[in-house]
Design a protein around this motif. Structure first.
Motif, PDB file in Angstrom:
ATOM      1  N   GLN A   1      -7.456  -2.853   5.498  1.00  0.00           N
ATOM      2  CA  GLN A   1      -7.362  -1.986   6.676  1.00  0.00           C
ATOM      3  C   GLN A   1      -6.647  -0.691   6.353  1.00  0.00           C
ATOM      4  O   GLN A   1      -7.057   0.389   6.794  1.00  0.00           O
ATOM      5  CB  GLN A   1      -6.647  -2.722   7.811  1.00  0.00           C
ATOM      6  CG  GLN A   1      -7.542  -3.750   8.482  1.00  0.00           C
ATOM      7  CD  GLN A   1      -6.756  -4.720   9.326  1.00  0.00           C
ATOM      8  OE1 GLN A   1      -5.523  -4.735   9.300  1.00  0.00           O
ATOM      9  NE2 GLN A   1      -7.446  -5.534  10.098  1.00  0.00           N
ATOM     10  N   ASP A   2      -5.571  -0.792   5.551  1.00  0.00           N
ATOM     11  CA  ASP A   2      -4.860   0.419   5.144  1.00  0.00           C
ATOM     12  C   ASP A   2      -5.761   1.352   4.352  1.00  0.00           C
ATOM     13  O   ASP A   2      -5.781   2.570   4.583  1.00  0.00           O
ATOM     14  CB  ASP A   2      -3.650   0.053   4.267  1.00  0.00           C
ATOM     15  CG  ASP A   2      -2.472  -0.410   5.104  1.00  0.00           C
ATOM     16  OD1 ASP A   2      -1.596  -1.090   4.537  1.00  0.00           O
ATOM     17  OD2 ASP A   2      -2.440  -0.078   6.299  1.00  0.00           O
ATOM     18  N   MET A   3      -6.501   0.781   3.432  1.00  0.00           N
ATOM     19  CA  MET A   3      -7.368   1.606   2.598  1.00  0.00           C
ATOM     20  C   MET A   3      -8.434   2.280   3.442  1.00  0.00           C
ATOM     21  O   MET A   3      -8.766   3.451   3.235  1.00  0.00           O
ATOM     22  CB  MET A   3      -8.013   0.735   1.509  1.00  0.00           C
ATOM     23  CG  MET A   3      -7.045   0.341   0.399  1.00  0.00           C
ATOM     24  SD  MET A   3      -7.681  -0.944  -0.692  1.00  0.00           S
ATOM     25  CE  MET A   3      -8.605   0.037  -1.862  1.00  0.00           C
TER      26      MET A   3
ATOM     27  N   LYS B   1      -6.489 -12.561 -11.146  1.00  0.00           N
ATOM     28  CA  LYS B   1      -5.241 -11.812 -11.338  1.00  0.00           C
ATOM     29  C   LYS B   1      -4.118 -12.426 -10.524  1.00  0.00           C
ATOM     30  O   LYS B   1      -2.983 -12.509 -10.987  1.00  0.00           O
ATOM     31  CB  LYS B   1      -5.447 -10.350 -10.908  1.00  0.00           C
ATOM     32  CG  LYS B   1      -6.241  -9.561 -11.903  1.00  0.00           C
ATOM     33  CD  LYS B   1      -6.255  -8.083 -11.528  1.00  0.00           C
ATOM     34  CE  LYS B   1      -7.459  -7.396 -12.145  1.00  0.00           C
ATOM     35  NZ  LYS B   1      -7.769  -6.133 -11.485  1.00  0.00           N
TER      36      LYS B   1
ATOM     37  N   TYR C   1       0.811  -1.202   0.000  1.00  0.00           N
ATOM     38  CA  TYR C   1       0.000   0.000   0.000  1.00  0.00           C
ATOM     39  C   TYR C   1       0.848   1.256   0.000  1.00  0.00           C
ATOM     40  O   TYR C   1       0.476   2.277  -0.583  1.00  0.00           O
ATOM     41  CB  TYR C   1      -0.973  -0.008   1.173  1.00  0.00           C
ATOM     42  CG  TYR C   1      -2.153   0.883   0.900  1.00  0.00           C
ATOM     43  CD1 TYR C   1      -2.468   1.926   1.760  1.00  0.00           C
ATOM     44  CD2 TYR C   1      -2.925   0.707  -0.237  1.00  0.00           C
ATOM     45  CE1 TYR C   1      -3.543   2.752   1.503  1.00  0.00           C
ATOM     46  CE2 TYR C   1      -3.990   1.532  -0.502  1.00  0.00           C
ATOM     47  CZ  TYR C   1      -4.298   2.549   0.363  1.00  0.00           C
ATOM     48  OH  TYR C   1      -5.350   3.375   0.098  1.00  0.00           O
TER      49      TYR C   1
ATOM     50  N   GLU D   1     -13.826  -1.073  -4.673  1.00  0.00           N
ATOM     51  CA  GLU D   1     -12.628  -0.600  -5.349  1.00  0.00           C
ATOM     52  C   GLU D   1     -11.672  -1.757  -5.637  1.00  0.00           C
ATOM     53  O   GLU D   1     -11.037  -1.796  -6.699  1.00  0.00           O
ATOM     54  CB  GLU D   1     -11.928   0.432  -4.466  1.00  0.00           C
ATOM     55  CG  GLU D   1     -10.973   1.323  -5.236  1.00  0.00           C
ATOM     56  CD  GLU D   1     -10.331   2.337  -4.313  1.00  0.00           C
ATOM     57  OE1 GLU D   1     -11.059   2.935  -3.508  1.00  0.00           O
ATOM     58  OE2 GLU D   1      -9.100   2.504  -4.411  1.00  0.00           O
ATOM     59  N   LEU D   2     -11.588  -2.690  -4.715  1.00  0.00           N
ATOM     60  CA  LEU D   2     -10.726  -3.835  -4.952  1.00  0.00           C
ATOM     61  C   LEU D   2     -11.251  -4.710  -6.077  1.00  0.00           C
ATOM     62  O   LEU D   2     -10.484  -5.313  -6.807  1.00  0.00           O
ATOM     63  CB  LEU D   2     -10.596  -4.685  -3.681  1.00  0.00           C
ATOM     64  CG  LEU D   2      -9.547  -4.226  -2.686  1.00  0.00           C
ATOM     65  CD1 LEU D   2      -9.519  -5.150  -1.488  1.00  0.00           C
ATOM     66  CD2 LEU D   2      -8.185  -4.182  -3.335  1.00  0.00           C
TER      67      LEU D   2
ATOM     68  N   GLU E   1      -8.216   3.000   6.629  1.00  0.00           N
ATOM     69  CA  GLU E   1      -7.563   3.990   7.474  1.00  0.00           C
ATOM     70  C   GLU E   1      -7.353   5.277   6.718  1.00  0.00           C
ATOM     71  O   GLU E   1      -7.519   6.375   7.238  1.00  0.00           O
ATOM     72  CB  GLU E   1      -6.226   3.427   7.947  1.00  0.00           C
ATOM     73  CG  GLU E   1      -5.714   4.041   9.221  1.00  0.00           C
ATOM     74  CD  GLU E   1      -4.437   3.335   9.642  1.00  0.00           C
ATOM     75  OE1 GLU E   1      -4.554   2.206  10.146  1.00  0.00           O
ATOM     76  OE2 GLU E   1      -3.359   3.919   9.443  1.00  0.00           O
ATOM     77  N   GLU E   2      -7.002   5.128   5.452  1.00  0.00           N
ATOM     78  CA  GLU E   2      -6.764   6.309   4.635  1.00  0.00           C
ATOM     79  C   GLU E   2      -8.041   7.116   4.468  1.00  0.00           C
ATOM     80  O   GLU E   2      -8.022   8.340   4.381  1.00  0.00           O
ATOM     81  CB  GLU E   2      -6.247   5.880   3.259  1.00  0.00           C
ATOM     82  CG  GLU E   2      -5.631   7.035   2.491  1.00  0.00           C
ATOM     83  CD  GLU E   2      -5.361   6.652   1.041  1.00  0.00           C
ATOM     84  OE1 GLU E   2      -4.480   7.279   0.450  1.00  0.00           O
ATOM     85  OE2 GLU E   2      -6.033   5.746   0.517  1.00  0.00           O
ATOM     86  N   ARG E   3      -9.158   6.418   4.419  1.00  0.00           N
ATOM     87  CA  ARG E   3     -10.407   7.125   4.184  1.00  0.00           C
ATOM     88  C   ARG E   3     -11.049   7.661   5.449  1.00  0.00           C
ATOM     89  O   ARG E   3     -11.622   8.732   5.441  1.00  0.00           O
ATOM     90  CB  ARG E   3     -11.414   6.201   3.487  1.00  0.00           C
ATOM     91  CG  ARG E   3     -11.143   6.065   1.995  1.00  0.00           C
ATOM     92  CD  ARG E   3     -11.674   4.734   1.452  1.00  0.00           C
ATOM     93  NE  ARG E   3     -11.287   4.515   0.067  1.00  0.00           N
ATOM     94  CZ  ARG E   3     -10.060   4.260  -0.338  1.00  0.00           C
ATOM     95  NH1 ARG E   3      -9.081   4.178   0.556  1.00  0.00           N
ATOM     96  NH2 ARG E   3      -9.789   4.080  -1.604  1.00  0.00           N
TER      97      ARG E   3
ATOM     98  N   LEU F   1     -10.202 -10.659  -8.883  1.00  0.00           N
ATOM     99  CA  LEU F   1      -8.989 -10.481  -8.092  1.00  0.00           C
ATOM    100  C   LEU F   1      -8.227 -11.798  -7.971  1.00  0.00           C
ATOM    101  O   LEU F   1      -7.011 -11.855  -8.178  1.00  0.00           O
ATOM    102  CB  LEU F   1      -9.370  -9.959  -6.699  1.00  0.00           C
ATOM    103  CG  LEU F   1      -8.235  -9.466  -5.809  1.00  0.00           C
ATOM    104  CD1 LEU F   1      -7.407  -8.430  -6.538  1.00  0.00           C
ATOM    105  CD2 LEU F   1      -8.789  -8.878  -4.529  1.00  0.00           C
TER     106      LEU F   1
ATOM    107  N   TYR G   1      -0.872  -5.759  -6.449  1.00  0.00           N
ATOM    108  CA  TYR G   1      -0.475  -6.860  -5.580  1.00  0.00           C
ATOM    109  C   TYR G   1      -0.133  -8.122  -6.350  1.00  0.00           C
ATOM    110  O   TYR G   1       0.905  -8.738  -6.121  1.00  0.00           O
ATOM    111  CB  TYR G   1      -1.569  -7.112  -4.534  1.00  0.00           C
ATOM    112  CG  TYR G   1      -1.443  -6.212  -3.329  1.00  0.00           C
ATOM    113  CD1 TYR G   1      -1.673  -4.847  -3.442  1.00  0.00           C
ATOM    114  CD2 TYR G   1      -1.074  -6.716  -2.085  1.00  0.00           C
ATOM    115  CE1 TYR G   1      -1.535  -4.014  -2.350  1.00  0.00           C
ATOM    116  CE2 TYR G   1      -0.946  -5.887  -0.983  1.00  0.00           C
ATOM    117  CZ  TYR G   1      -1.180  -4.536  -1.121  1.00  0.00           C
ATOM    118  OH  TYR G   1      -1.039  -3.718  -0.037  1.00  0.00           O
TER     119      TYR G   1
ATOM    120  N   LEU H   1      -4.210  -4.787   3.549  1.00  0.00           N
ATOM    121  CA  LEU H   1      -4.491  -3.808   2.495  1.00  0.00           C
ATOM    122  C   LEU H   1      -5.834  -3.131   2.729  1.00  0.00           C
ATOM    123  O   LEU H   1      -5.952  -1.905   2.655  1.00  0.00           O
ATOM    124  CB  LEU H   1      -4.474  -4.500   1.134  1.00  0.00           C
ATOM    125  CG  LEU H   1      -4.949  -3.643  -0.039  1.00  0.00           C
ATOM    126  CD1 LEU H   1      -4.059  -2.434  -0.222  1.00  0.00           C
ATOM    127  CD2 LEU H   1      -4.985  -4.459  -1.316  1.00  0.00           C
TER     128      LEU H   1
END
Lengths: 112, 349
Positions: free
Chosen positions: B38-40, B71, A35, B61-62, B42-44, B68, A54, B36
């Motif tokens: 959690q990070d996203m 990928k 991130y 968004e993911l 937190e940013e919001r 996913l 990722y 990831l």
């Protein structure tokens, strides 16, 4: 106008897709986790889809260009990626290729 | 309550991604994605607890868990991808055409041979049933679909495991470029296809419903058909007629494949026409092909007697009709031969 927008958007996407690997490699001399890398690239105006990044990091690791390490000190475990020696070599080559391409394109576009 | 729902939604999302990932990577990717998300969040939303909508927005968004996961696995969305598609299609065309043509032709020929054998026996078996015993025609499309399915499955497997495959077919080289068609001598593919279709339709009518060819009369409440052909001996005559149609069909197929008049087409026209004509002669001249009761049956049903000068049916003369038909066939044959031979000599090479 919207049809043109669609065309331009998809072509811009193609451009970005071609350069994303170089962007990522360029940032991983020092270890970073997913991130933070995303935010890093964003701040240089390179927007990348997290869902794409990722898996890309994983793929580069599989190819031997990156190595990873789990950091478990904070309450959130984080996977840090960093260039390997092979990754360094590949990055240098790609960087030179990029410089050549930029020069050629400048010539073509400016026309001299 | 919010936190439970949060966890529930996130757990469900993670599970939906992870279940599609190979065993050895499950744990790793789950940890990665959890952090990831959690990070996203937190940013919001900073330090406070995120709402369900905010979590849902991040998950949107993911993206779709299936995408996913795909990928992560590194797969493309192809049943049969660009690497194999050309070979797949080329193989498919060849196999389907050969199988289809093979089935149709072998059925017709077998039925023809069997019914010719019946000339010497007394058992009457309608041609339709005969062909059905040998190979039901309507199962041919479903067999072709099966073949299509098997080949597709095989190639889907090849695509999945990325097996190395180099069939060297469908490759291109300058020698393979076809000639420019010469307008004067090219045979329209559309015409040839129509020719093939008509031959098959005619042959089918003669095989399966010859009794419908005739005069339709009202008798009281129902319709009566007086067939123009002699139905009793039809099974003996049929092989020759079918043989004649078969010759026509073969010639049309040759023309279809060649696309233009050349030596092969000329030879085919002469040979198939000659054989076809001989078979027609046998059918019309050596057998009592016309219904001998034709006029008398009509007279019986309608109650008329055709004796007047203006009654066309008075002049119903079967041998004259046969001769006229054979003459038409012969003239047509000669004209076709002349055209084919002329074009071949003049333009082929």
């Amino acid at each position: 106008m919207s049809q043109m927008d669609e065309i331009v958007t998809s072509m811009k996407l193609e451009l970005r897709r071609g350069t994303i690997v170089l962007c990522v490699l360029s940032q991983l001399k020092k270890p970073q986790y997913g991130y933070s890398l995303v935010q890093n690239l964003e701040s240089s105006n390179v927007s990348v889809d997290t869902g794409t990044l990722y898996p890309l990091l994983r793929r580069l690791e599989k190819q031997g260009l990156l190595e990873s390490e789990w950091e478990t000190d904070s309450n959130k475990p984080r996977k840090y990626y960093r260039r390997t020696m092979l990754g360094d070599k590949v990055f240098i080559e790609l960087e030179q290729e990029w410089k050549k391409m930029v020069t050629s394109m400048e010539l073509l576009i400016r026309g001299n | 309550m919010n936190r439970e729902m949060n966890n529930n939604l996130m757990e469900r999302y993670l599970y939906d991604v992870i279940r599609r990932i190979p065993e050895q990577q499950k744990e790793d990717i789950k940890k990665e994605l959890q952090t990831l998300i959690q990070d996203m969040l937190e940013e919001r939303v900073g330090d406070r607890k995120p709402t369900d909508q905010e979590l849902a927005a991040v998950l949107t968004e993911l993206g779709n868990p299936a995408d996913l996961a795909r990928k992560y696995r590194g797969e493309e969305k192809h049943l049969i991808g660009p690497r194999y598609y050309d070979q797949y299609w080329f193989l498919m065309k060849i196999v389907l055409v050969c199988a289809g043509a093979g089935m149709v032709i072998s059925t017709i020929i077998t039925a023809f041979v069997e019914s010719a054998g019946m000339v010497f026996s007394d058992t009457y078996l309608p041609f339709g049933e005969l062909a059905e015993q040998i190979f039901p025609f309507w199962s041919i499309p479903s067999i072709l679909v099966c073949i299509f399915g098997y080949i597709t499955i095989a190639f889907a497997v090849i695509e999945h495991f990325q097996i190395r495959l180099d069939l060297k077919i469908g490759t291109w080289s300058p020698e393979k470029i076809p000639q420019i068609p010469n307008k004067k001598v090219s045979i329209s593919r559309v015409e040839s296809t129509f020719g093939v279709v008509f031959q098959i339709i005619f042959a089918s009518v003669f095989c399966f419903i010859p009794h419908l060819l005739g005069v339709w009369l009202e008798q009281g409440e129902s319709m009566v058909i007086i067939p123009v052909f002699h139905m009793e001996i039809w099974n003996q005559v049929l092989p020759f007629l079918i043989g004649s149609f078969l010759m026509g069909l073969i010639n049309e197929v040759v023309k279809l494949i060649a696309g233009r008049y050349n030596t092969a087409v000329a030879i085919s026209t002469v040979l198939t026409g000659a054989i076809g004509f001989c078979l027609a002669v046998i059918a019309f001249k050596f057998y009592d092909i016309w219904n001998p009761q034709f006029v008398s049956e009509i007279e019986k049903i309608t109650g008329n007697i055709f004796a007047g000068d203006w009654d066309v049916l008075r002049y119903w003369n079967t041998s004259a009709i046969s001769n006229i038909l054979l003459l038409i066939i012969f003239v047509g044959y000669v004209v076709e031969c002349a055209k084919a031979i002329y074009c071949a000599i003049r333009y082929d090479k």
